[in-house]
Design a protein around this motif. Structure first.
Motif, short mmCIF file in Angstrom:
data_model
loop_
_atom_site.label_atom_id
_atom_site.label_comp_id
_atom_site.label_asym_id
_atom_site.label_seq_id
_atom_site.Cartn_x
_atom_site.Cartn_y
_atom_site.Cartn_z
N ALA A 1 -3.76 -16.61 -13.49
CA ALA A 1 -3.14 -15.45 -13.47
C ALA A 1 -2.30 -15.69 -12.01
CB ALA A 1 -3.66 -14.15 -13.35
N THR A 2 -1.06 -15.16 -12.17
CA THR A 2 -0.06 -15.13 -10.96
C THR A 2 0.07 -13.52 -10.63
OG1 THR A 2 1.75 -15.45 -12.38
CG2 THR A 2 0.66 -17.32 -11.27
N TYR A 3 0.12 -13.12 -9.58
CA TYR A 3 0.51 -11.88 -8.86
C TYR A 3 1.69 -11.98 -7.84
CZ TYR A 3 -3.39 -10.92 -11.77
OH TYR A 3 -4.45 -10.79 -12.85
N VAL A 4 2.37 -11.06 -7.56
CA VAL A 4 3.25 -10.86 -6.41
C VAL A 4 2.97 -9.60 -5.62
CG1 VAL A 4 5.40 -10.84 -5.36
CG2 VAL A 4 5.03 -12.34 -7.25
N PHE A 5 2.56 -9.61 -4.55
CA PHE A 5 2.10 -8.39 -3.85
C PHE A 5 3.03 -8.02 -2.57
CE2 PHE A 5 -1.82 -8.81 -6.05
CZ PHE A 5 -2.27 -7.76 -5.92
N ARG A 6 3.34 -6.83 -2.22
CA ARG A 6 4.18 -6.64 -0.95
C ARG A 6 3.39 -5.60 -0.28
NH1 ARG A 6 8.00 -3.47 -3.75
NH2 ARG A 6 6.90 -1.54 -2.89
N ARG A 7 3.44 -6.07 1.20
CA ARG A 7 2.99 -5.24 2.21
C ARG A 7 3.75 -3.96 2.59
NH1 ARG A 7 -0.45 -7.73 6.23
NH2 ARG A 7 1.15 -9.23 6.26
N GLU A 8 3.22 -2.73 2.16
CA GLU A 8 4.13 -1.42 2.60
C GLU A 8 3.94 -0.94 3.94
OE1 GLU A 8 2.51 0.96 -0.80
OE2 GLU A 8 4.18 0.13 -2.03
N ALA A 9 4.65 0.18 4.21
CA ALA A 9 4.55 0.73 5.37
C ALA A 9 3.13 1.08 5.74
CB ALA A 9 5.50 1.97 5.59
N GLY A 10 2.52 0.98 6.75
CA GLY A 10 1.02 1.23 6.97
C GLY A 10 0.17 0.34 6.65
N GLY A 11 0.71 -0.90 6.25
CA GLY A 11 -0.18 -2.16 5.95
C GLY A 11 -0.90 -2.30 4.54
N ARG A 12 -0.74 -1.14 3.65
CA ARG A 12 -1.27 -1.12 2.41
C ARG A 12 -0.37 -2.21 1.48
NH1 ARG A 12 -5.10 2.39 1.48
NH2 ARG A 12 -5.04 4.08 2.82
N TRP A 13 -1.09 -3.00 0.63
CA TRP A 13 -0.57 -3.95 -0.22
C TRP A 13 -0.52 -3.50 -1.50
CZ3 TRP A 13 1.09 -8.66 1.05
CH2 TRP A 13 0.94 -9.45 2.33
N ASP B 1 5.90 -10.09 4.56
CA ASP B 1 5.18 -8.93 3.60
C ASP B 1 5.12 -9.10 2.38
OD1 ASP B 1 4.85 -7.58 6.17
OD2 ASP B 1 6.86 -6.48 6.10
N THR B 2 5.18 -10.49 1.69
CA THR B 2 5.15 -10.61 0.19
C THR B 2 3.94 -11.94 0.11
OG1 THR B 2 7.45 -10.26 0.11
CG2 THR B 2 6.47 -11.51 -1.61
N ALA B 3 3.44 -11.71 -0.78
CA ALA B 3 2.16 -12.64 -1.21
C ALA B 3 2.31 -12.82 -2.59
CB ALA B 3 0.72 -12.10 -0.62
N LEU B 4 1.80 -14.33 -2.65
CA LEU B 4 1.84 -15.00 -4.32
C LEU B 4 0.33 -15.25 -4.32
CD1 LEU B 4 2.76 -15.92 -6.83
CD2 LEU B 4 3.02 -18.15 -5.55
N VAL B 5 -0.43 -14.58 -5.43
CA VAL B 5 -1.74 -14.73 -5.49
C VAL B 5 -1.69 -15.44 -6.86
CG1 VAL B 5 -3.86 -13.58 -6.05
CG2 VAL B 5 -2.45 -12.62 -4.15
N VAL B 6 -2.36 -16.74 -6.83
CA VAL B 6 -2.87 -17.63 -8.08
C VAL B 6 -4.34 -17.04 -7.96
CG1 VAL B 6 -2.53 -19.88 -9.37
CG2 VAL B 6 -0.65 -19.04 -7.72
N MET B 7 -4.71 -17.01 -9.24
CA MET B 7 -6.17 -16.74 -9.34
C MET B 7 -6.74 -17.10 -10.88
SD MET B 7 -8.41 -13.44 -8.83
CE MET B 7 -7.44 -12.26 -10.05
N GLU B 8 -7.75 -17.68 -10.95
CA GLU B 8 -8.47 -17.94 -12.33
C GLU B 8 -9.28 -16.70 -12.72
OE1 GLU B 8 -10.21 -21.92 -13.26
OE2 GLU B 8 -11.93 -20.81 -12.53
N SER B 9 -9.02 -16.31 -13.86
CA SER B 9 -9.91 -15.20 -14.35
C SER B 9 -10.28 -15.69 -15.70
CB SER B 9 -8.62 -13.68 -14.35
OG SER B 9 -7.64 -14.20 -15.23
N THR B 10 -11.27 -15.00 -15.87
CA THR B 10 -11.98 -15.17 -17.35
C THR B 10 -12.31 -13.84 -17.82
OG1 THR B 10 -14.24 -15.22 -16.20
CG2 THR B 10 -13.19 -17.41 -16.54
#
Length: 104
Positions: free
Chosen positions: A78-90, A53-62
């Motif tokens: 950029a780097t981001y960490v996301f967690r999937r919550e109850a109900g499936g929302r990130w 339920d965890t995701a690392l996002v590495v993204m090129e942003s301008t």
């Protein structure tokens, strides 16, 4: 890929729960709205590494904007960490728009 600040809000997937990519894009829309459309935000490559339920996002942003000294163009990984919550929302739990530039 450079996008003007007038991007439309992203839509959810077929099940009514936005995908992680839609959540990331929506976060950038909110940032642009917060700064009153004073700069252009673009997105390049994006890699998502999911584990449970965890995701690392590495993204090129301008970013492109005007300053007193002239026009500025900035590219970040950029780097981001996301967690999937109850109900499936990130939900974004770590927002590091500076990415590895913090180590410089």
């Amino acid at each position: 890929m450079q996008s003007p600040v007038s991007m439309a809000r992203p839509q959810g997937d077929l099940h009514g729960i936005p995908s992680l990519e839609h959540v990331v894009r929506a976060a950038f829309v909110r940032i642009v709205e917060h700064v009153r459309h004073s700069f252009v935000v673009g997105q390049g490559r994006m890699e998502v590494i999911e584990g449970g339920d965890t995701a690392l996002v590495v993204m090129e942003s301008t970013l492109a904007y005007d300053e007193a000294d002239g026009h500025v163009n900035v590219t970040r990984r950029a780097t981001y960490v996301f967690r999937r919550e109850a109900g499936g929302r990130w939900a974004c739990t770590v927002d590091n728009s500076y990415g590895t530039d913090l180590l410089a």
